[in-house]
Design a protein around this motif. Structure first.
Motif, short mmCIF file in Angstrom:
data_model
loop_
_atom_site.label_atom_id
_atom_site.label_comp_id
_atom_site.label_asym_id
_atom_site.label_seq_id
_atom_site.Cartn_x
_atom_site.Cartn_y
_atom_site.Cartn_z
N SER A 378 51.28 73.66 43.29
CA SER A 378 51.69 74.17 44.61
C SER A 378 52.58 73.17 45.36
CB SER A 378 50.45 74.48 45.46
OG SER A 378 49.87 73.27 45.94
N GLN A 379 52.56 71.91 44.91
CA GLN A 379 53.34 70.87 45.59
C GLN A 379 54.72 70.62 44.96
OE1 GLN A 379 52.15 69.44 48.59
NE2 GLN A 379 50.91 71.26 48.16
N ILE A 380 54.96 71.23 43.78
CA ILE A 380 56.26 71.03 43.12
C ILE A 380 57.38 71.60 44.00
CG2 ILE A 380 57.65 71.53 41.05
CD1 ILE A 380 55.21 69.60 40.67
N GLY A 381 58.44 70.79 44.18
CA GLY A 381 59.56 71.19 45.03
C GLY A 381 59.44 70.69 46.45
N THR A 382 58.27 70.14 46.83
CA THR A 382 58.11 69.64 48.20
C THR A 382 58.57 68.18 48.28
OG1 THR A 382 55.82 68.89 47.85
CG2 THR A 382 56.11 71.15 48.62
N THR A 383 58.95 67.77 49.48
CA THR A 383 59.34 66.37 49.72
C THR A 383 58.12 65.63 50.25
OG1 THR A 383 61.59 67.08 50.25
CG2 THR A 383 60.94 64.88 50.99
N ARG A 384 57.81 64.51 49.60
CA ARG A 384 56.62 63.74 49.95
C ARG A 384 56.96 62.25 50.03
NH1 ARG A 384 54.01 67.08 52.27
NH2 ARG A 384 53.58 69.01 51.22
N THR A 385 56.06 61.49 50.65
CA THR A 385 56.19 60.03 50.69
C THR A 385 55.14 59.43 49.76
OG1 THR A 385 56.91 60.17 52.97
CG2 THR A 385 56.27 58.00 52.17
N VAL A 386 55.57 58.58 48.83
CA VAL A 386 54.66 57.99 47.84
C VAL A 386 54.48 56.51 48.15
CG1 VAL A 386 54.32 57.44 45.39
CG2 VAL A 386 55.35 59.62 46.05
N LEU A 387 53.21 56.05 48.14
CA LEU A 387 52.91 54.62 48.22
C LEU A 387 52.64 54.15 46.79
CD1 LEU A 387 52.27 51.97 49.64
CD2 LEU A 387 49.96 52.83 50.08
N PHE A 388 53.50 53.25 46.30
CA PHE A 388 53.40 52.80 44.91
C PHE A 388 52.48 51.60 44.77
CE2 PHE A 388 57.24 55.37 44.54
CZ PHE A 388 56.95 56.05 43.37
N GLU A 389 51.73 51.59 43.67
CA GLU A 389 50.75 50.54 43.40
C GLU A 389 51.36 49.42 42.55
OE1 GLU A 389 47.48 52.83 41.82
OE2 GLU A 389 46.90 53.48 43.83
N GLY A 390 50.58 48.34 42.39
CA GLY A 390 51.15 47.13 41.81
C GLY A 390 50.95 46.93 40.33
N GLU A 391 50.29 47.87 39.66
CA GLU A 391 49.96 47.63 38.26
C GLU A 391 50.98 48.31 37.33
OE1 GLU A 391 46.06 48.04 35.35
OE2 GLU A 391 45.88 48.59 37.46
N ASN A 392 51.40 47.58 36.31
CA ASN A 392 52.27 48.15 35.27
C ASN A 392 51.35 48.75 34.20
OD1 ASN A 392 53.93 48.66 33.08
ND2 ASN A 392 55.15 46.81 33.34
N LYS A 393 51.25 50.08 34.17
CA LYS A 393 50.37 50.75 33.23
C LYS A 393 51.20 51.36 32.11
CE LYS A 393 46.63 51.79 36.46
NZ LYS A 393 45.85 52.83 37.16
N LEU A 394 51.24 50.64 30.98
CA LEU A 394 51.96 51.11 29.79
C LEU A 394 53.41 51.47 30.11
CD1 LEU A 394 49.11 53.39 28.34
CD2 LEU A 394 49.65 51.04 27.68
N GLY A 395 54.04 50.63 30.95
CA GLY A 395 55.44 50.85 31.26
C GLY A 395 55.70 51.81 32.40
N TYR A 396 54.64 52.21 33.11
CA TYR A 396 54.80 53.14 34.23
C TYR A 396 54.23 52.54 35.51
CZ TYR A 396 56.15 56.91 31.09
OH TYR A 396 56.83 57.69 30.17
N ILE A 397 54.80 52.97 36.63
CA ILE A 397 54.25 52.65 37.94
C ILE A 397 53.66 53.95 38.51
CG2 ILE A 397 56.48 53.06 39.16
CD1 ILE A 397 55.66 50.71 41.04
#
Length: 443
Positions: A378-397
């Motif tokens: 239901s959230q696809i296509g919406t504009t949101r604000t993301v707070l990013f975390e500090g851990e590198n998990k298998l090459g992803y944030i």
């Protein structure tokens, strides 16, 4: 000069325990100890215990063994809810040197003069009636968010729960102190604060059994919204009967409070709710969810539910399943009921077999996956604000939107602890959400 002694911590259980572990850790640092990871060699290992489920009890022994493996000569201390409820049981675990109850845990450094191993675990615990004072705490371990404790203890008498026995009566921090702690946290560069406690909607009851509310939870929310420097505030969990319309309405227009509610339900059957001695019926729960959806259609709503409670017949479980299936909520936290000593529920008839409990738990966990997926879609296509975390998990944030959608992107260290405006674009095979940045879309 002797090098500083090293201390390591392991926390079981809830956000409240994490905030208290952080406060205890700071008391060690003030005494000159160096904090290290629990997997490393330390002079002292402190385990903050939980007693909500049987599983947490069993894990304790495994964690003690882990500490002994890292350093067989280390001093091992147990604090927290399980330490208050069953101190001698913990003291009997091989390798445990010290067990501190509810009033002693924040004074742990006073008890650690001699770090030599004990032949038997030493116990310092109180009668829970003595736990009538308040110790404020907050966690600073994660650079992106902090857990801020505002309340402790509980006056509710739910028949399955040991928390009043483990933490005592409901009592709260002063409004001034909560605001000071929130301000201190914001000055550390932390972007999000999660309010935590045992029963935070009951905020305002003073120390020493003073039942007069100095301030209400609503007043606390209003005051926190004014604190400079805080980007986001999140309410961790609040009872449906205490989540008043004025709070929902305020959050819907708030500067910092995010549209995310976690509301314990425990059962969708009114008969089971009565057996549990909950303070509402399911009709009130429907009202609360409806009011949130009316004001914040995109809000995330999480639900706690217990399966296999005594007296939960097949029909009553299906009532719960169908109720949750039809309810417009975003995810479930499913707990399989386990008997706890000294609770009325442990003496109840019509016990549900473990096999049936496990089957029901699996059914509701499956429903939760479906609910979360539907919410994310239901959230696809919406504009949101993301707070990013500090851990590198298998090459992803990874990070969370304000309404608690978990997103992922290829690792980018420049995004750590930042807020980025994005457009949610799709769901990956692992169930996490992809996005495009505003810049990518505008090119």
């Amino acid at each position: 000069m002797d090098s500083p002694k090293k201390v390591a911590f392991y926390t079981l259980g809830c956000k409240l325990n994490f905030s208290e572990t952080s406060t205890i850790a700071r008391s060690f640092e003030n005494e000159g100890f160096d904090r290290v990871d629990f997997s490393e060699k330390a002079d002292i290992y402190v385990i903050n215990t939980c007693s909500v489920t049987e599983n947490a009890d069993k894990r304790f022994k495994t964690i003690v063994k882990q500490a002994q493996k890292a350093n067989p000569k280390a001093f091992v201390a147990a604090v927290g809810c399980y330490a208050q409820l069953k101190p001698h049981e913990l003291a009997d675990v091989d390798g445990v040197d010290l067990v501190l109850g509810a009033t002693e845990k924040f004074k742990i450094t006073d008890y650690i003069n001699d770090l030599s191993k004990n032949d038997f675990g030493e116990v310092h615990s109180c009668e829970i009636e003595e736990a009538d004072f308040y110790v404020g705490s907050y966690s600073l371990g994660d650079r992106t968010r902090a857990f801020l404790k505002v309340q402790d203890g509980c006056d509710y008498k739910c028949t399955y729960c040991t928390i009043p026995l483990a933490r005592g009566i409901s009592r709260s921090d002063t409004l001034e102190n909560v605001l000071k702690n929130a301000s201190d946290i914001s000055q550390q560069g932390i972007k999000e604060i999660v309010l935590t406690g045992v029963n935070i909607g009951d905020y305002g009851k003073g120390e020493f059994g003073n039942k007069k509310h100095e301030h209400t939870f609503f007043e606390l929310v209003q005051a926190l919204d004014e604190v400079e420097g805080i980007e986001r505030l999140r309410i961790s969990s609040i009872e449906p009967n205490l989540l008043r319309d004025e709070i929902i309405e305020f959050v819907s227009r708030s500067r910092t409070f995010v549209p995310h509610f976690h509301i314990p339900l425990q059962s969708g059957s009114n008969d089971v709710l009565k057996l549990m001695r909950r303070r509402y019926m399911r009709e009130l729960y429907v009202e609360r969810v409806g009011r949130i959806r009316e004001l914040m259609p995109d809000a995330c709503i999480g639900v706690d539910v217990i399966v296999g409670f005594p007296g939960e017949t097949d029909d009553r479980f299906l009532e719960t399943y169908n109720f949750l299936n039809q309810l417009d909520v975003s995810y479930l936290h499913v707990f399989t009921y386990s008997e706890r000593d000294n609770t009325p529920a442990a003496e109840m008839k019509d016990v549900v077999s473990q096999k049936v409990r496990n089957k029901r738990s699996k059914m509701l966990r499956g429903l939760s996956v479906k609910k979360r997926r539907a919410f994310y879609e239901s959230q696809i296509g919406t504009t949101r604000t993301v707070l990013f975390e500090g851990e590198n998990k298998l090459g992803y944030i990874h990070g969370f939107t304000e309404n608690y959608v978990k997103v992922k992107a290829p690792w980018n260290p420049e995004w750590v602890n930042t807020l980025q405006e994005v457009i949610l674009s799709g769901i990956d095979a692992d169930g996490l959400v992809r996005f495009k940045t505003i810049q990518e879309v505008s090119v």
